[in-house]
Write an enzyme that holds these catalytic residues in place. Structure first.
Site, short mmCIF file in Angstrom:
data_model
loop_
_atom_site.label_atom_id
_atom_site.label_comp_id
_atom_site.label_asym_id
_atom_site.label_seq_id
_atom_site.Cartn_x
_atom_site.Cartn_y
_atom_site.Cartn_z
N GLU A 67 -0.66 4.59 -0.33
CA GLU A 67 -1.48 5.69 -0.59
C GLU A 67 -0.58 7.02 -0.53
O GLU A 67 0.23 7.22 0.38
CB GLU A 67 -2.83 5.69 0.12
CG GLU A 67 -3.70 4.77 -0.20
CD GLU A 67 -4.85 4.50 0.76
OE1 GLU A 67 -5.19 5.49 1.40
OE2 GLU A 67 -5.48 3.57 0.51
N LYS A 115 -1.58 0.72 -24.80
CA LYS A 115 -1.85 0.57 -26.50
C LYS A 115 -0.47 0.74 -27.46
O LYS A 115 0.39 0.23 -27.25
CB LYS A 115 -2.90 1.51 -26.97
CG LYS A 115 -4.21 1.33 -26.12
CD LYS A 115 -5.50 2.09 -26.53
CE LYS A 115 -6.52 1.59 -25.83
NZ LYS A 115 -7.08 2.12 -24.46
N TYR A 136 0.88 -1.08 0.21
CA TYR A 136 0.05 -0.08 0.02
C TYR A 136 0.95 1.19 0.02
O TYR A 136 1.89 1.39 0.71
CB TYR A 136 -0.85 0.12 1.27
CG TYR A 136 -2.35 -0.24 0.92
CD1 TYR A 136 -2.89 0.44 0.15
CD2 TYR A 136 -3.16 -1.41 1.58
CE1 TYR A 136 -4.48 0.17 -0.42
CE2 TYR A 136 -4.25 -1.49 1.07
CZ TYR A 136 -5.01 -0.87 0.04
OH TYR A 136 -6.37 -0.95 -0.38
N ARG A 155 -1.17 -2.41 -18.46
CA ARG A 155 -2.52 -1.98 -18.59
C ARG A 155 -2.60 -1.26 -17.50
O ARG A 155 -2.43 -1.21 -16.25
CB ARG A 155 -3.42 -3.27 -18.37
CG ARG A 155 -4.96 -2.90 -18.55
CD ARG A 155 -5.58 -4.10 -18.84
NE ARG A 155 -5.08 -4.79 -20.14
CZ ARG A 155 -5.59 -4.39 -21.17
NH1 ARG A 155 -6.80 -3.51 -21.20
NH2 ARG A 155 -5.35 -4.85 -22.27
N ASP A 189 -7.02 13.24 -24.96
CA ASP A 189 -6.99 11.81 -24.55
C ASP A 189 -6.28 11.11 -25.83
O ASP A 189 -6.97 10.81 -26.75
CB ASP A 189 -8.51 11.09 -24.28
CG ASP A 189 -8.43 9.65 -24.01
OD1 ASP A 189 -7.53 8.95 -24.18
OD2 ASP A 189 -9.49 9.19 -23.57
N THR A 246 -3.90 5.86 -21.94
CA THR A 246 -3.48 4.71 -21.21
C THR A 246 -2.26 4.38 -21.64
O THR A 246 -1.53 5.07 -22.42
CB THR A 246 -4.31 3.48 -21.91
OG1 THR A 246 -4.32 3.54 -23.31
CG2 THR A 246 -5.95 3.72 -21.40
N1 DSN Z 1 -11.69 0.04 -25.17
C1 DSN Z 1 -10.39 0.81 -25.74
C2 DSN Z 1 -10.31 0.49 -27.27
O1 DSN Z 1 -10.28 -0.58 -27.61
O2 DSN Z 1 -10.19 1.53 -27.66
C3 DSN Z 1 -10.75 2.24 -25.42
O3 DSN Z 1 -10.82 2.27 -24.04
#
Ligand code: DSN
Length: 432
Positions: free
Chosen positions: A58, A231, A56, A237, A202, A228
């Site tokens: 925090e 990707k 933890y 993730r 984003d 994120t």
């Molecule tokens: N689920 C993601 C995507 O496939 O683009 C976006 O959050």
């Protein structure tokens, strides 16, 4: 010592262990074309599977609510430093558990309940968290939306400006999850400022391209940038927020204690590793190959007679209209037919779609994962032809048998995770 600390997962929990083995094999033996997925390095995987999951922490480095955080501080500081360097940002918060949590924290920072936002319509390529009525963003805030023009299927910036002037958003949200073209962040920044809005970009899908300068960066034009990390950025993730120093304290408060509790320190460690990889010169070569591969995939599909939304791609993804006003098949049917031959894609609505989202007229294809495996233009030509042949003859078992053989032959040339791929082992790989 009890075997609690020593037993291998295959002994401790064979059912979960078998599912993991099966998933390694599925990823290895199939062609992964989901645009939002990628394959992390062995080093990133190892960082995730560590005892940091026990901790933890925090708070933030140097200011924690728990003792014993000295090594958590090391990895979080490293992740922050590397993220700011990678994107040329003034401040980074590396704690968001996911992109949705990153977006939630920014909306909480920039807005009061009931304020007006303006985001890209989901069916034109936007994201749930940009104002969809079923999402917190559409439930807690007033929403206006913009999209693409019917003619070009690209963002209509004049119309966006008109809607911004009319709706007077406090936050203008840009970025997309199914948009194959370059986004003009500079123009969006000008529009936002002209109506007194703050701007959030984003960049979840294109983060790797932005980090390497292969897509214009939103950082100079937007108060907040979220992404994120899993990707094109090819990390674990998770989520990440970048912002100007003047918003740093507010953003940090919105993440913790605003919307999250303890950070996932094992994931933060893996983010640090991934950001380190992204800072290396070869990451730019990888990102350029993602784009080159997407272009060749797009051209091959188009040459085979399929319609591409917006006519092509500038980035890592291709949106294919497989329905073609009833002349083809639905996105759902295409996803299923391609899945039958171990080609993984997702159905996707296209702008002005006449089908419901669960059926959809399109499929979305992306090249980040296959590029990580080492595939190049010649492989994309083969894959494009395989995809077109299945979509154009989805009931033919002969076509499917041929494509299955081609997929097996191609994937065998690009091995991955050698230490994790197990030979099929009788009952051990059975799901029963
Ligand atoms: N689920 C993601 C995507 O496939 O683009 C976006 O959050």
């Amino acid at each position: 010592m009890s075997d609690f600390f020593t037993a291998n997962i295959s002994e401790a929990d064979p059912i979960v262990s078998n599912a993991i083995d099966n998933e390694v094999r599925r990823q290895t033996e199939g062609l992964e074309l989901i645009a939002s997925e990628n394959f992390v390095s062995e080093a990133v995987l190892q960082a995730m599977g560590t005892v940091f999951t026990n901790k933890y922490a925090e708070g933030y480095p140097g200011k924690r609510y728990y003792g014993g955080c000295e090594f958590a501080d090391v990895v979080e500081n490293l992740a922050i430093d590397r993220a700011t360097q990678l994107f040329g940002a003034e401040h980074a918060n590396v704690q968001p558990h996911a992109g949705a949590q990153a977006n939630m924290a920014v909306l909480m920072t920039a807005l009061d309940h009931g304020d007006q936002i303006l985001g890209m319509n989901l069916s034109h390529g936007g994201h749930l968290t940009h104002g969809h009525p079923l999402n917190f963003s559409g439930i807690n805030y007033k929403v206006a939306d913009y999209g693409v023009s019917r003619d070009t299927e690209q963002i209509d910036y004049d119309e966006l400006e008109r809607i911004a002037e009319e709706s007077k958003p406090k936050l203008l949200i840009c970025g997309a999850s199914a948009y194959p073209r370059t986004i003009d962040f500079e123009r969006i920044g000008e529009i936002g400022r002209s109506v007194g809005a703050k701007i959030m970009a984003d960049i979840a899908h294109i983060a790797g391209l932005v980090a390497t300068g292969l897509h214009p960066s939103p950082v100079p034009h937007c108060e907040f940038v979220t992404t994120t990390t899993h990707k094109t950025l090819r990390g674990p993730r998770g989520g990440l927020i970048l912002c100007r120093e003047e918003f740093a304290a507010d953003v940090n408060r919105s993440v913790f204690p605003g919307t999250q509790g303890g950070p996932l320190v094992h994931i933060i460690a893996a983010k640090a590793v991934a950001f380190g990889e992204a800072l290396r010169d070869d990451f730019k070569i990888y990102q350029q190959q993602i784009i080159d591969n997407a272009r060749v995939l797009a051209t091959t599909l188009s040459d085979a007679g399929l319609r591409l939304v917006s006519g092509g791609t500038d980035n890592h993804l291709v949106l294919v209209d497989v329905f073609m006003d009833g002349k083809g098949i639905t996105g759902k049917a295409a996803e299923k037919a391609l899945g039958d031959v171990e080609i993984t894609v997702n159905k996707n609505t296209i702008p002005f779609d006449t089908q419901k989202p669960f059926i959809a007229s399109g499929i979305r294809l992306g090249t980040p994962a296959l590029t990580t495996r080492g595939m190049k233009e010649a492989d994309m030509r083969l894959i494009g032809k395989m995809i077109a042949s299945v979509i154009q003859d989805p009931e033919s078992e002969e076509v499917k048998a041929r494509v299955r053989r081609d997929v097996a032959e191609l994937t065998a040339k690009f091995p991955m995770y050698p230490d994790r791929l197990k030979e099929p082992h009788g009952d051990a790989v059975s799901m029963s």
